[in-house]
Design a protein around this motif. Structure first.
Motif, PDB file in Angstrom:
ATOM      1  N   ASN A 168       1.385 -10.313   3.855  1.00  0.00           N
ATOM      2  CA  ASN A 168       2.720 -10.844   4.089  1.00  0.00           C
ATOM      3  C   ASN A 168       3.100 -10.463   5.512  1.00  0.00           C
ATOM      4  O   ASN A 168       2.554  -9.507   6.063  1.00  0.00           O
ATOM      5  CB  ASN A 168       3.664 -10.197   3.057  1.00  0.00           C
ATOM      6  N   GLU A 169       4.050 -11.161   6.104  1.00  0.00           N
ATOM      7  CA  GLU A 169       4.462 -10.823   7.469  1.00  0.00           C
ATOM      8  C   GLU A 169       4.983  -9.383   7.557  1.00  0.00           C
ATOM      9  O   GLU A 169       4.965  -8.770   8.615  1.00  0.00           O
ATOM     10  CB  GLU A 169       5.512 -11.807   8.008  1.00  0.00           C
ATOM     11  N   SER A 176      -0.121  -7.057  11.228  1.00  0.00           N
ATOM     12  CA  SER A 176      -1.245  -7.934  11.581  1.00  0.00           C
ATOM     13  C   SER A 176      -2.325  -7.891  10.501  1.00  0.00           C
ATOM     14  O   SER A 176      -2.327  -7.025   9.631  1.00  0.00           O
ATOM     15  CB  SER A 176      -1.842  -7.487  12.916  1.00  0.00           C
TER      16      SER A 176
END
Length: 102
Positions: free
Chosen positions: A62-63, A67
């Motif tokens: 997920n964001e 990264s």
């Protein structure tokens, strides 16, 4: 009679102020425009032929995880992996986000 008029006027004033100010308070249940809350969970997955840590990261991250490299490093740390090598039928614990509260 004069006292009664003052009391009634005061009550009307309090009622009007309550109605006017009450419209400005936030709804305790939140707005429907808000994004759903995401909770972080962990689960075990079985590695299939052709799976890579990069592909797993693309599927589950997920964001909020940062990264892909950060997510892969976390998966390696959780599972005690020293390298990026994974094998068929191996189980890995991975982190993911979901809006459902479990």
């Amino acid at each position: 009679m004069k006292k009664l008029a003052v009391v009634v006027s005061a009550l009307v004033l309090v009622l009007c102020m309550s109605i006017l100010l009450g419209c400005n308070f936030a709804d305790a249940h939140g707005s429907t425009d808000e994004a759903p809350v995401e909770h972080r969970y962990y689960k075990s997955i079985e590695i299939q032929s052709g799976d890579t840590l990069w592909g797993i990261a693309e599927e589950y991250m997920n964001e909020k995880d940062g990264s892909i490299i950060e997510y892969i490093d976390e998966v390696k740390e959780i599972n005690g992996l020293k390298s990026d090598d994974i094998q068929d039928s191996q189980y890995l614990t991975i982190a993911y986000y979901d809006t459902a509260f479990r």
